[in-house]
Write a protein that holds these residues in place. Structure first.
Motif, PDB file in Angstrom:
ATOM      1  N   ASP A 176       1.053  -1.195  -0.115  1.00  0.00           N
ATOM      2  CA  ASP A 176      -0.016  -0.050   0.131  1.00  0.00           C
ATOM      3  C   ASP A 176       0.801   1.299   0.025  1.00  0.00           C
ATOM      4  O   ASP A 176       0.438   2.213  -0.705  1.00  0.00           O
ATOM      5  CB  ASP A 176      -0.919  -0.023   1.369  1.00  0.00           C
ATOM      6  N   LEU A 177       2.039   1.069   0.908  1.00  0.00           N
ATOM      7  CA  LEU A 177       2.755   2.491   0.935  1.00  0.00           C
ATOM      8  C   LEU A 177       3.587   2.692  -0.505  1.00  0.00           C
ATOM      9  O   LEU A 177       3.561   3.662  -0.826  1.00  0.00           O
ATOM     10  CB  LEU A 177       3.965   2.086   1.999  1.00  0.00           C
ATOM     11  N   LEU A 178       4.006   1.402  -1.106  1.00  0.00           N
ATOM     12  CA  LEU A 178       4.664   1.762  -2.242  1.00  0.00           C
ATOM     13  C   LEU A 178       3.842   2.146  -3.509  1.00  0.00           C
ATOM     14  O   LEU A 178       4.129   2.751  -4.441  1.00  0.00           O
ATOM     15  CB  LEU A 178       5.150   0.299  -2.853  1.00  0.00           C
ATOM     16  N   ALA A 179       2.263   1.682  -3.192  1.00  0.00           N
ATOM     17  CA  ALA A 179       1.541   2.046  -4.381  1.00  0.00           C
ATOM     18  C   ALA A 179       1.086   3.406  -4.250  1.00  0.00           C
ATOM     19  O   ALA A 179       0.936   4.052  -5.279  1.00  0.00           O
ATOM     20  CB  ALA A 179       0.106   1.278  -4.223  1.00  0.00           C
ATOM     21  N   ARG A 194       5.504   1.701 -12.474  1.00  0.00           N
ATOM     22  CA  ARG A 194       5.618   2.300 -11.012  1.00  0.00           C
ATOM     23  C   ARG A 194       6.980   3.084 -11.301  1.00  0.00           C
ATOM     24  O   ARG A 194       8.108   2.678 -11.397  1.00  0.00           O
ATOM     25  CB  ARG A 194       5.959   1.333  -9.984  1.00  0.00           C
ATOM     26  N   PRO A 195       6.806   4.378 -11.177  1.00  0.00           N
ATOM     27  CA  PRO A 195       7.995   5.333 -11.178  1.00  0.00           C
ATOM     28  C   PRO A 195       9.019   4.719 -10.232  1.00  0.00           C
ATOM     29  O   PRO A 195       8.834   4.872  -8.882  1.00  0.00           O
ATOM     30  CB  PRO A 195       7.688   6.675 -11.072  1.00  0.00           C
ATOM     31  N   THR A 196      10.241   4.426 -10.530  1.00  0.00           N
ATOM     32  CA  THR A 196      11.242   3.838  -9.671  1.00  0.00           C
ATOM     33  C   THR A 196      12.680   4.753  -9.781  1.00  0.00           C
ATOM     34  O   THR A 196      12.919   5.166 -11.022  1.00  0.00           O
ATOM     35  CB  THR A 196      11.579   2.565  -9.870  1.00  0.00           C
ATOM     36  N   HIS A 197      13.521   4.732  -8.797  1.00  0.00           N
ATOM     37  CA  HIS A 197      14.614   5.503  -9.093  1.00  0.00           C
ATOM     38  C   HIS A 197      15.650   4.519  -7.949  1.00  0.00           C
ATOM     39  O   HIS A 197      15.556   4.541  -6.936  1.00  0.00           O
ATOM     40  CB  HIS A 197      14.657   6.629  -8.295  1.00  0.00           C
ATOM     41  N   LEU A 198      16.746   3.896  -8.817  1.00  0.00           N
ATOM     42  CA  LEU A 198      17.670   3.285  -8.329  1.00  0.00           C
ATOM     43  C   LEU A 198      18.971   4.103  -7.845  1.00  0.00           C
ATOM     44  O   LEU A 198      19.604   4.674  -8.601  1.00  0.00           O
ATOM     45  CB  LEU A 198      18.165   2.271  -9.007  1.00  0.00           C
ATOM     46  N   CYS A 202      13.244 -13.912  -2.855  1.00  0.00           N
ATOM     47  CA  CYS A 202      11.878 -14.207  -2.540  1.00  0.00           C
ATOM     48  C   CYS A 202      10.858 -13.335  -2.180  1.00  0.00           C
ATOM     49  O   CYS A 202       9.727 -13.081  -2.632  1.00  0.00           O
ATOM     50  CB  CYS A 202      11.696 -15.648  -1.780  1.00  0.00           C
ATOM     51  N   LEU A 203      11.116 -12.549  -1.194  1.00  0.00           N
ATOM     52  CA  LEU A 203      10.323 -11.508  -0.557  1.00  0.00           C
ATOM     53  C   LEU A 203      10.312 -10.368  -1.569  1.00  0.00           C
ATOM     54  O   LEU A 203       9.245  -9.724  -1.795  1.00  0.00           O
ATOM     55  CB  LEU A 203      11.223 -10.792   0.558  1.00  0.00           C
ATOM     56  N   ALA A 204      11.175 -10.103  -2.326  1.00  0.00           N
ATOM     57  CA  ALA A 204      11.387  -8.993  -3.544  1.00  0.00           C
ATOM     58  C   ALA A 204      10.279  -9.252  -4.391  1.00  0.00           C
ATOM     59  O   ALA A 204       9.656  -8.506  -4.922  1.00  0.00           O
ATOM     60  CB  ALA A 204      12.494  -8.965  -4.051  1.00  0.00           C
ATOM     61  N   LEU A 205      10.169 -10.795  -4.962  1.00  0.00           N
ATOM     62  CA  LEU A 205       8.852 -11.175  -5.832  1.00  0.00           C
ATOM     63  C   LEU A 205       7.606 -11.044  -5.137  1.00  0.00           C
ATOM     64  O   LEU A 205       6.820 -10.652  -5.903  1.00  0.00           O
ATOM     65  CB  LEU A 205       9.258 -12.693  -6.046  1.00  0.00           C
ATOM     66  N   ALA A 206       7.593 -11.551  -3.922  1.00  0.00           N
ATOM     67  CA  ALA A 206       6.257 -11.216  -3.303  1.00  0.00           C
ATOM     68  C   ALA A 206       5.906  -9.687  -3.224  1.00  0.00           C
ATOM     69  O   ALA A 206       4.834  -9.492  -3.543  1.00  0.00           O
ATOM     70  CB  ALA A 206       6.398 -11.881  -1.616  1.00  0.00           C
ATOM     71  N   GLY A 237       1.902  -5.244  -7.755  1.00  0.00           N
ATOM     72  CA  GLY A 237       1.136  -5.253  -9.124  1.00  0.00           C
ATOM     73  C   GLY A 237      -0.513  -5.411  -8.987  1.00  0.00           C
ATOM     74  O   GLY A 237      -1.490  -4.871  -9.468  1.00  0.00           O
ATOM     75  N   ALA A 238      -0.781  -6.310  -7.947  1.00  0.00           N
ATOM     76  CA  ALA A 238      -2.093  -6.674  -7.722  1.00  0.00           C
ATOM     77  C   ALA A 238      -2.845  -5.448  -7.155  1.00  0.00           C
ATOM     78  O   ALA A 238      -4.081  -4.959  -7.254  1.00  0.00           O
ATOM     79  CB  ALA A 238      -2.561  -7.642  -6.806  1.00  0.00           C
TER      80      ALA A 238
END
Length: 287
Positions: free
Chosen positions: A139-142, A171-175, A259-263, A269-270
């Motif tokens: 929710d925070l990331l969305a 999703r706009p991202t900045h590495l 695995c956590l990153a995938l989750a 996405g959902a």
């Protein structure tokens, strides 16, 4: 104070009491929370040797948390293994029996040991990560305008993967990769309406801790990924995941962390798909 009767209570007590412990007892606290299986399965002499303390210090540590002696505290660590899954202790012992072959240079022994350790780390991640925490993080990331991703050295591949995966979610991202020594300059663009994902495991990259602390001071919500309740990242994060990563012969993998990153990616996405109809209705109402 009464002695904790569950591992969750003991873990919370150690975290809360850690600042007031002597340096020697802090050393034991760090070892106990990083290697709870050792505390559950080994003798006091073996544990003392691995923690590089005297057995008497382990007894003092147990008494500091209300136990009559070390065995009372060890029962709580053993209860954690029993609660997690049947036969877990036996699997840990089987893993240790392969270490001699691994040290002799057997490729099959090394593979078996790493795979078994990774299975244990993944089971721990599955059993100990509350679904509500994943929901709060996604929710925070969305809601963030931009998701900034920060990790260094061994943890950097996780941040790089999240940058790749989140970009496919539009999703706009900045590495924050720090290329050319520009990490401080990259970090200056983080705003309170954004979010920061900070990933760091002991010995905790100083640059990650510095940027995360500065972001927290500015009110930036942080999703942390780290290795335990004593991590300096824990108090900075709005949501913090503790990953007990696999470690074999002083090598630590990233199996559970990836695995956590995938989750998080799938969950985000959902969450974004659910938000699209609401955004369309809001736009129509404004029109």
């Amino acid at each position: 104070m009464p002695a904790p009767t569950t591992f969750a209570e003991l873990r919370a007590a150690i975290s809360a009491g850690y600042p007031g412990l002597s340096k020697r007892l802090q050393q034991i606290a760090q070892f106990a929370l990083r290697h709870p299986n050792d505390l559950a399965l080994e003798t006091i002499a073996v544990i003392a040797g691995r923690a590089k303390v005297q057995p008497s210090s382990l007894i003092r540590f147990a008494k500091a948390f209300g136990y009559d002696g070390f065995s009372g505290m060890q029962r709580v660590f053993r209860s954690r293994l029993i609660e997690r899954s049947p036969g877990y202790g036996e699997r840990i012992e089987a893993l240790r029996r392969t270490s001699r072959a691994a040290r002799r240079g057997s490729a099959a022994g090394v593979l078996h040991e790493f795979a078994t350790a990774a299975i244990g780390a993944l089971e721990h991640l599955r059993d100990e990560t509350p679904g509500a925490k994943l929901e709060r993080a996604t929710d925070l990331l969305a809601r963030a305008e931009i998701v900034h991703l920060l990790a260094q050295r061994r943890s950097f591949p996780v941040a790089a993967y999240l940058a790749y995966a989140f970009s496919h979610l539009e999703r706009p991202t900045h590495l924050l990769d720090g290329v050319g020594g520009m990490l401080n300059e990259q970090a200056r663009c983080i705003r309170p309406r954004d979010a920061l994902v900070a990933i760091s495991f002991r010995p905790y990259a100083p640059e990650v801790m510095r940027v995360a602390a500065e972001a927290a001071e500015r009110g930036v919500p942080i999703v942390g990924v780290t290795d335990g309740p004593l991590s300096p990242l824990m108090p900075l994060a709005a949501v913090c995941f503790e990953v007990e990563e696999a470690e074999v012969l002083s090598f630590r993998s990233l199996s559970a962390t990836m695995c956590l990153a995938l989750a998080l990616t799938v969950g985000l996405g959902a969450r974004l798909r659910k938000a699209k109809p609401r955004r369309r209705r809001a736009a129509a109402a404004r029109a």
